[in-house]
Design a protein around this motif. Structure first.
Motif, mmCIF file in Angstrom:
data_model
loop_
_atom_site.group_PDB
_atom_site.id
_atom_site.type_symbol
_atom_site.label_atom_id
_atom_site.label_comp_id
_atom_site.label_asym_id
_atom_site.label_seq_id
_atom_site.Cartn_x
_atom_site.Cartn_y
_atom_site.Cartn_z
ATOM 1 N N LEU A 281 6.184 19.224 18.323
ATOM 2 C CA LEU A 281 5.381 18.274 17.414
ATOM 3 C C LEU A 281 4.869 19.089 15.779
ATOM 4 C CD1 LEU A 281 3.281 16.113 16.937
ATOM 5 C CD2 LEU A 281 1.601 17.409 17.890
ATOM 6 N N ILE A 282 4.876 20.375 16.088
ATOM 7 C CA ILE A 282 4.750 20.845 14.826
ATOM 8 C C ILE A 282 5.931 20.938 13.665
ATOM 9 C CG2 ILE A 282 4.666 23.340 13.675
ATOM 10 C CD1 ILE A 282 2.516 24.043 16.258
ATOM 11 N N ARG A 283 7.067 21.195 14.541
ATOM 12 C CA ARG A 283 8.240 20.946 13.826
ATOM 13 C C ARG A 283 8.493 19.556 12.981
ATOM 14 N NH1 ARG A 283 11.858 22.618 17.471
ATOM 15 N NH2 ARG A 283 11.466 24.635 16.891
ATOM 16 N N GLU A 284 8.072 18.615 14.138
ATOM 17 C CA GLU A 284 8.327 17.216 13.348
ATOM 18 C C GLU A 284 7.317 16.867 12.374
ATOM 19 O OE1 GLU A 284 7.826 12.728 15.136
ATOM 20 O OE2 GLU A 284 8.062 14.307 16.538
ATOM 21 N N LEU A 285 6.146 17.330 12.414
ATOM 22 C CA LEU A 285 5.182 17.437 11.445
ATOM 23 C C LEU A 285 5.508 18.285 10.199
ATOM 24 C CD1 LEU A 285 1.898 17.558 13.066
ATOM 25 C CD2 LEU A 285 2.521 15.623 11.954
ATOM 26 N N THR A 286 6.111 19.113 10.326
ATOM 27 C CA THR A 286 6.531 19.991 9.236
ATOM 28 C C THR A 286 7.629 19.156 8.246
ATOM 29 O OG1 THR A 286 5.775 22.009 10.266
ATOM 30 C CG2 THR A 286 7.671 22.048 8.327
ATOM 31 N N ASN A 287 8.464 18.553 9.153
ATOM 32 C CA ASN A 287 9.702 17.899 8.706
ATOM 33 C C ASN A 287 9.326 16.780 7.770
ATOM 34 O OD1 ASN A 287 11.626 19.707 9.671
ATOM 35 N ND2 ASN A 287 12.112 18.426 11.361
ATOM 36 N N ILE A 288 8.168 15.948 8.318
ATOM 37 C CA ILE A 288 7.619 14.808 7.783
ATOM 38 C C ILE A 288 6.846 15.368 6.265
ATOM 39 C CG2 ILE A 288 5.732 13.065 7.873
ATOM 40 C CD1 ILE A 288 6.246 12.835 10.762
ATOM 41 N N HIS A 289 6.146 16.431 6.530
ATOM 42 C CA HIS A 289 5.590 16.910 5.330
ATOM 43 C C HIS A 289 6.552 17.514 4.181
ATOM 44 C CE1 HIS A 289 3.244 20.205 3.137
ATOM 45 N NE2 HIS A 289 2.298 19.140 3.069
ATOM 46 N N GLU A 290 7.551 17.890 4.737
ATOM 47 C CA GLU A 290 8.592 18.177 3.824
ATOM 48 C C GLU A 290 9.133 17.059 2.972
ATOM 49 O OE1 GLU A 290 11.523 20.635 5.771
ATOM 50 O OE2 GLU A 290 10.297 22.493 5.410
ATOM 51 N N GLU A 291 9.612 15.698 3.669
ATOM 52 C CA GLU A 291 9.698 14.710 2.930
ATOM 53 C C GLU A 291 8.981 14.086 2.037
ATOM 54 O OE1 GLU A 291 12.756 13.162 3.045
ATOM 55 O OE2 GLU A 291 13.463 15.132 4.095
ATOM 56 N N ILE A 292 7.239 14.181 2.569
ATOM 57 C CA ILE A 292 6.374 13.732 1.703
ATOM 58 C C ILE A 292 6.417 14.406 0.230
ATOM 59 C CG2 ILE A 292 3.812 13.924 1.354
ATOM 60 C CD1 ILE A 292 3.868 13.071 4.524
ATOM 61 N N GLN A 293 6.468 15.754 0.427
ATOM 62 C CA GLN A 293 6.519 16.720 -0.673
ATOM 63 C C GLN A 293 7.814 16.456 -1.503
ATOM 64 O OE1 GLN A 293 3.960 18.729 -1.711
ATOM 65 N NE2 GLN A 293 3.130 17.754 -0.055
ATOM 66 N N LYS A 294 8.924 16.238 -1.121
ATOM 67 C CA LYS A 294 10.206 16.067 -1.728
ATOM 68 C C LYS A 294 9.740 14.681 -2.688
ATOM 69 C CE LYS A 294 13.558 17.954 1.097
ATOM 70 N NZ LYS A 294 14.615 17.482 1.913
ATOM 71 N N THR A 295 9.039 13.711 -1.983
ATOM 72 C CA THR A 295 9.032 12.431 -2.486
ATOM 73 C C THR A 295 8.007 12.445 -3.922
ATOM 74 O OG1 THR A 295 9.407 11.154 -0.490
ATOM 75 C CG2 THR A 295 8.302 10.030 -2.269
ATOM 76 N N LYS A 296 7.066 13.298 -3.547
ATOM 77 C CA LYS A 296 5.960 13.525 -4.415
ATOM 78 C C LYS A 296 6.568 14.429 -5.777
ATOM 79 C CE LYS A 296 1.689 14.154 -3.125
ATOM 80 N NZ LYS A 296 0.637 15.161 -2.663
ATOM 81 N N LEU A 297 7.276 15.477 -5.542
ATOM 82 C CA LEU A 297 7.690 16.545 -6.286
ATOM 83 C C LEU A 297 9.235 16.117 -6.824
ATOM 84 C CD1 LEU A 297 6.055 19.614 -4.805
ATOM 85 C CD2 LEU A 297 5.081 18.051 -6.654
ATOM 86 N N GLY A 298 9.741 15.561 -5.989
ATOM 87 C CA GLY A 298 11.336 15.375 -6.456
ATOM 88 C C GLY A 298 12.289 16.615 -6.152
ATOM 89 N N SER A 299 11.955 17.528 -5.283
ATOM 90 C CA SER A 299 12.850 18.634 -5.140
ATOM 91 C C SER A 299 12.566 19.440 -3.904
ATOM 92 C CB SER A 299 12.716 19.431 -6.416
ATOM 93 O OG SER A 299 11.205 20.161 -6.063
#
Length: 64
Positions: A39-57
């Protein structure tokens, strides 16, 4: 008895959960079970996608 529950949470809620997990792991010596690690890994992956979308990198975490 094992139950699976589905919930819907916003990007902001995911970011909050990741912060809570990070704080908890730094304060206490937490040893999550396999299902919790997944679950933590899945949340982390989702969080990384959110950050990529927000920051573009790609985001790199200092885990030390």
């Amino acid at each position: 008895m094992k139950s699976n529950h589905k919930i819907s949470i916003s990007d902001k809620q995911i970011e909050f959960l990741i912060k809570c997990i990070d704080i908890s792991q730094s304060i206490e010596s937490i040893k999550p079970e396999k299902s919790e690690v997944e679950l933590i890994r899945e949340l982390t992956n989702i969080h990384e996608e959110i950050q990529k979308t927000k920051l573009g990198s790609t985001i790199y975490y200092d885990l030390n």
